[in-house]
Design a protein around this motif. Structure first.
Motif, PDB file in Angstrom:
ATOM      1  N   VAL A 181       0.906  -1.065   0.617  1.00 32.86           N
ATOM      2  CA  VAL A 181      -0.076   0.195   0.236  1.00 32.86           C
ATOM      3  C   VAL A 181       0.319   1.725   0.109  1.00 32.86           C
ATOM      4  O   VAL A 181       2.381   0.981   0.106  1.00 32.86           O
ATOM      5  CB  VAL A 181      -0.717   0.047   1.157  1.00 32.86           C
ATOM      6  CG1 VAL A 181      -1.862  -1.107   1.442  1.00 32.86           C
ATOM      7  CG2 VAL A 181      -0.163   0.005   2.779  1.00 32.86           C
ATOM      8  N   ASP A 182      -0.089   2.197   0.323  1.00 39.89           N
ATOM      9  CA  ASP A 182       0.909   3.573  -0.221  1.00 39.89           C
ATOM     10  C   ASP A 182       1.165   3.543   1.414  1.00 39.89           C
ATOM     11  O   ASP A 182       0.577   4.905   2.207  1.00 39.89           O
ATOM     12  CB  ASP A 182       0.035   4.807  -0.621  1.00 39.89           C
ATOM     13  CG  ASP A 182       0.743   6.143  -0.344  1.00 39.89           C
ATOM     14  OD1 ASP A 182       1.792   6.180  -0.302  1.00 39.89           O
ATOM     15  OD2 ASP A 182       0.116   7.093  -0.860  1.00 39.89           O
ATOM     16  N   GLN A 183       2.483   3.710   1.830  1.00 38.64           N
ATOM     17  CA  GLN A 183       3.197   3.691   3.299  1.00 38.64           C
ATOM     18  C   GLN A 183       4.583   3.737   2.923  1.00 38.64           C
ATOM     19  O   GLN A 183       5.168   3.733   1.455  1.00 38.64           O
ATOM     20  CB  GLN A 183       3.198   2.625   3.601  1.00 38.64           C
ATOM     21  CG  GLN A 183       4.165   1.227   3.468  1.00 38.64           C
ATOM     22  CD  GLN A 183       3.814   0.058   4.229  1.00 38.64           C
ATOM     23  OE1 GLN A 183       3.436  -1.185   4.255  1.00 38.64           O
ATOM     24  NE2 GLN A 183       4.811   0.341   6.132  1.00 38.64           N
ATOM     25  N   TYR A 184       5.483   4.567   3.938  1.00 39.83           N
ATOM     26  CA  TYR A 184       6.780   4.575   3.587  1.00 39.83           C
ATOM     27  C   TYR A 184       7.959   3.355   4.792  1.00 39.83           C
ATOM     28  O   TYR A 184       7.079   3.229   6.075  1.00 39.83           O
ATOM     29  CB  TYR A 184       6.910   6.106   4.778  1.00 39.83           C
ATOM     30  CG  TYR A 184       8.617   6.411   4.961  1.00 39.83           C
ATOM     31  CD1 TYR A 184       8.847   7.156   3.526  1.00 39.83           C
ATOM     32  CD2 TYR A 184       9.122   6.392   5.850  1.00 39.83           C
ATOM     33  CE1 TYR A 184      10.758   7.052   3.754  1.00 39.83           C
ATOM     34  CE2 TYR A 184      10.647   6.411   6.044  1.00 39.83           C
ATOM     35  CZ  TYR A 184      11.075   6.986   4.989  1.00 39.83           C
ATOM     36  OH  TYR A 184      12.182   7.410   5.050  1.00 39.83           O
ATOM     37  N   LEU A 185       8.381   3.847   4.594  1.00 38.52           N
ATOM     38  CA  LEU A 185       9.675   2.570   4.125  1.00 38.52           C
ATOM     39  C   LEU A 185      11.129   3.244   4.410  1.00 38.52           C
ATOM     40  O   LEU A 185      11.120   3.189   3.460  1.00 38.52           O
ATOM     41  CB  LEU A 185       9.277   1.318   3.672  1.00 38.52           C
ATOM     42  CG  LEU A 185       8.223   0.389   3.925  1.00 38.52           C
ATOM     43  CD1 LEU A 185       8.232  -0.780   3.258  1.00 38.52           C
ATOM     44  CD2 LEU A 185       8.482  -0.149   4.595  1.00 38.52           C
ATOM     45  N   GLN A 186      11.754   2.526   5.339  1.00 35.53           N
ATOM     46  CA  GLN A 186      13.333   2.989   5.740  1.00 35.53           C
ATOM     47  C   GLN A 186      14.065   2.089   5.012  1.00 35.53           C
ATOM     48  O   GLN A 186      13.481   1.093   5.104  1.00 35.53           O
ATOM     49  CB  GLN A 186      13.957   3.271   6.819  1.00 35.53           C
ATOM     50  CG  GLN A 186      12.925   4.252   7.621  1.00 35.53           C
ATOM     51  CD  GLN A 186      13.608   4.426   9.219  1.00 35.53           C
ATOM     52  OE1 GLN A 186      14.087   3.626   9.405  1.00 35.53           O
ATOM     53  NE2 GLN A 186      13.060   5.314  10.198  1.00 35.53           N
ATOM     54  N   ILE A 187      15.184   2.206   4.192  1.00 40.66           N
ATOM     55  CA  ILE A 187      16.061   1.816   3.112  1.00 40.66           C
ATOM     56  C   ILE A 187      15.638   0.100   4.265  1.00 40.66           C
ATOM     57  O   ILE A 187      16.284  -0.640   3.724  1.00 40.66           O
ATOM     58  CB  ILE A 187      17.228   2.647   2.874  1.00 40.66           C
ATOM     59  CG1 ILE A 187      16.847   3.310   2.133  1.00 40.66           C
ATOM     60  CG2 ILE A 187      18.109   1.112   2.271  1.00 40.66           C
ATOM     61  CD1 ILE A 187      17.561   4.034   1.518  1.00 40.66           C
ATOM     62  N   SER A 188      16.620   0.827   5.491  1.00 40.52           N
ATOM     63  CA  SER A 188      17.589  -0.598   6.512  1.00 40.52           C
ATOM     64  C   SER A 188      15.720  -1.764   6.741  1.00 40.52           C
ATOM     65  O   SER A 188      16.227  -2.511   6.953  1.00 40.52           O
ATOM     66  CB  SER A 188      17.267  -0.201   8.061  1.00 40.52           C
ATOM     67  OG  SER A 188      16.562   0.363   8.361  1.00 40.52           O
ATOM     68  N   GLU A 189      14.172  -0.720   6.553  1.00 44.78           N
ATOM     69  CA  GLU A 189      13.699  -2.080   6.492  1.00 44.78           C
ATOM     70  C   GLU A 189      13.790  -2.601   5.320  1.00 44.78           C
ATOM     71  O   GLU A 189      13.025  -4.145   5.503  1.00 44.78           O
ATOM     72  CB  GLU A 189      12.121  -1.113   7.375  1.00 44.78           C
ATOM     73  CG  GLU A 189      12.145  -0.547   8.117  1.00 44.78           C
ATOM     74  CD  GLU A 189      10.524   0.613   8.341  1.00 44.78           C
ATOM     75  OE1 GLU A 189      10.219   0.028   9.022  1.00 44.78           O
ATOM     76  OE2 GLU A 189      10.470   1.686   7.876  1.00 44.78           O
ATOM     77  N   ARG A 190      13.393  -2.045   4.261  1.00 46.30           N
ATOM     78  CA  ARG A 190      13.509  -2.926   3.262  1.00 46.30           C
ATOM     79  C   ARG A 190      14.472  -3.826   3.121  1.00 46.30           C
ATOM     80  O   ARG A 190      14.401  -4.926   2.483  1.00 46.30           O
ATOM     81  CB  ARG A 190      13.401  -2.062   1.771  1.00 46.30           C
ATOM     82  CG  ARG A 190      12.426  -0.885   1.621  1.00 46.30           C
ATOM     83  CD  ARG A 190      12.602   0.727   0.351  1.00 46.30           C
ATOM     84  NE  ARG A 190      11.637   1.627   0.433  1.00 46.30           N
ATOM     85  CZ  ARG A 190      10.861   1.921   0.658  1.00 46.30           C
ATOM     86  NH1 ARG A 190      10.067   1.170  -0.442  1.00 46.30           N
ATOM     87  NH2 ARG A 190      10.114   2.575   0.193  1.00 46.30           N
ATOM     88  N   ILE A 191      15.716  -3.656   3.414  1.00 37.23           N
ATOM     89  CA  ILE A 191      17.090  -4.691   3.426  1.00 37.23           C
ATOM     90  C   ILE A 191      16.832  -6.001   4.372  1.00 37.23           C
ATOM     91  O   ILE A 191      17.181  -7.159   3.806  1.00 37.23           O
ATOM     92  CB  ILE A 191      18.026  -3.934   3.618  1.00 37.23           C
ATOM     93  CG1 ILE A 191      19.045  -3.078   2.159  1.00 37.23           C
ATOM     94  CG2 ILE A 191      19.752  -4.910   3.923  1.00 37.23           C
ATOM     95  CD1 ILE A 191      19.936  -1.591   3.441  1.00 37.23           C
TER      96      ILE A 191
END
Length: 327
Positions: A181-191
């Protein structure tokens, strides 16, 4: 009395003239269609000058035809789509998403609309040998990415990610979206998410500042670490997958060149998102919205290209080989 007769005669002339104008025959437009699985053709047939001066506009799954004058529409049979006639404009609302092409023909004069269901059907080989994927739609939430008019990067990338996921899931593949969905994720969370799922490949989707496609592959500096990576307190996990990431990038470049008939930019950068995932990984940048329209047809074409790249890459490196070669 004479004046009254003259007056009524004048009124009668006006009424007759008005009636003649009203009764003037409108140009007749015949609507025909034929349909088979995955394809429909709509034909509007009329006088040559009427067809020549008409203008057709296609937006998403809606067709609008502006004729030079008012007309009378005659459907030869009840169509399986909505037909709206207002003054000189005819609107056809196709119920489902579709790829629509239009052209004009003569003898007889007609406008033709070829409507194809946007089913994804990559060319041979038809089986993707990879089994699991993490698809990362860039940006999200308050991070809009690149914005152009009413289009923004976060929404375009999420649409493409979902369509790509839907196809792969239908093929029995495991697909994990970093965001649904349309949510903000930090790069560290994606990693962290990617390393937890341990997919066969990881791709991150973005929009570029230019009119070209760009493929990013991991690049590890000679230093043991970097300030950027240390900021995320992550070790470099990409090192043993560098060759696989290169092969994945090469597969995307090869297919994108064939599909879009243009040079694809290859970039190597020490991006934390790529360098810190322990799987073959690439980042794709699609052309800026200023240069291409991200309608359904364009997004499906991009998804098709990515799938074909997975096919090319998967024919060389299968998941079983990751273990047999000690990769």
């Amino acid at each position: 009395m004479k004046k009254k007769i003259i007056f009524f005669s004048f009124v009668l002339i006006i009424l007759i003239a008005g009636f003649n104008v009203y009764a003037q025959k409108k140009t007749e437009v015949f609507l025909k269609y034929s349909k088979q699985e995955g394809f429909m053709r709509i034909v509007l047939e009329s006088e040559e000058s009427f067809i020549t001066k008409s203008q057709a506009n296609i937006v998403s799954n809606q067709i609008k035809i502006d004729f030079p004058d008012s007309f009378s529409l005659t459907p030869l049979k009840t169509p399986p789509f909505e037909v709206v006639q207002v003054n000189k404009t005819l609107t056809l609302n196709i119920k489902e998403k579709a790829e629509i092409k239009t052209f004009k023909l003569t003898s007889p004069a007609r406008i033709v609309f070829d409507i194809k269901s946007p089913d994804i059907h990559p060319e041979k080989p038809t089986d993707i040998l990879l089994n699991s994927f993490v698809i990362d739609a860039g940006h999200g939430g308050y991070d809009f990415g690149i914005i152009f008019k009413e289009k923004n990067e976060k929404d375009i990338c999420l649409d493409i990610a979902k369509e790509l996921s839907n196809y792969l899931v239908k093929k029995g593949k495991k697909v994990f979206l970093t965001r649904k969905v349309d949510q903000y994720l930090q790069i560290s969370e994606r990693i962290s998410f990617t390393n937890l799922k341990k997919p066969d490949v990881f791709i991150s989707l973005h929009i570029s500042n230019s009119g070209k496609f760009a493929i990013y592959k991991p690049y590890l500096e000679d230093k043991a670490g970097s300030e950027t990576l240390n900021e995320y307190s992550l070790e470099i996990k990409q090192k043993k997958y560098l060759n696989k990431s290169k092969e994945l990038a090469d597969s995307l470049i090869k297919v994108f060149k064939e599909e879009f008939k243009e040079q694809i930019v290859l970039r190597e950068m020490p991006l934390p998102l790529l360098n810190s995932v322990g799987v073959p990984a690439v980042l794709i940048e699609f052309p800026h919205s200023q240069f291409i329209m991200y309608d359904q047809q364009r997004k499906t074409k991009i998804v098709n290209a990515i799938i074909k790249a997975f096919l090319v890459y998967g024919q060389t490196y299968t998941p079983s080989e990751y273990f047999s070669k000690g990769i």
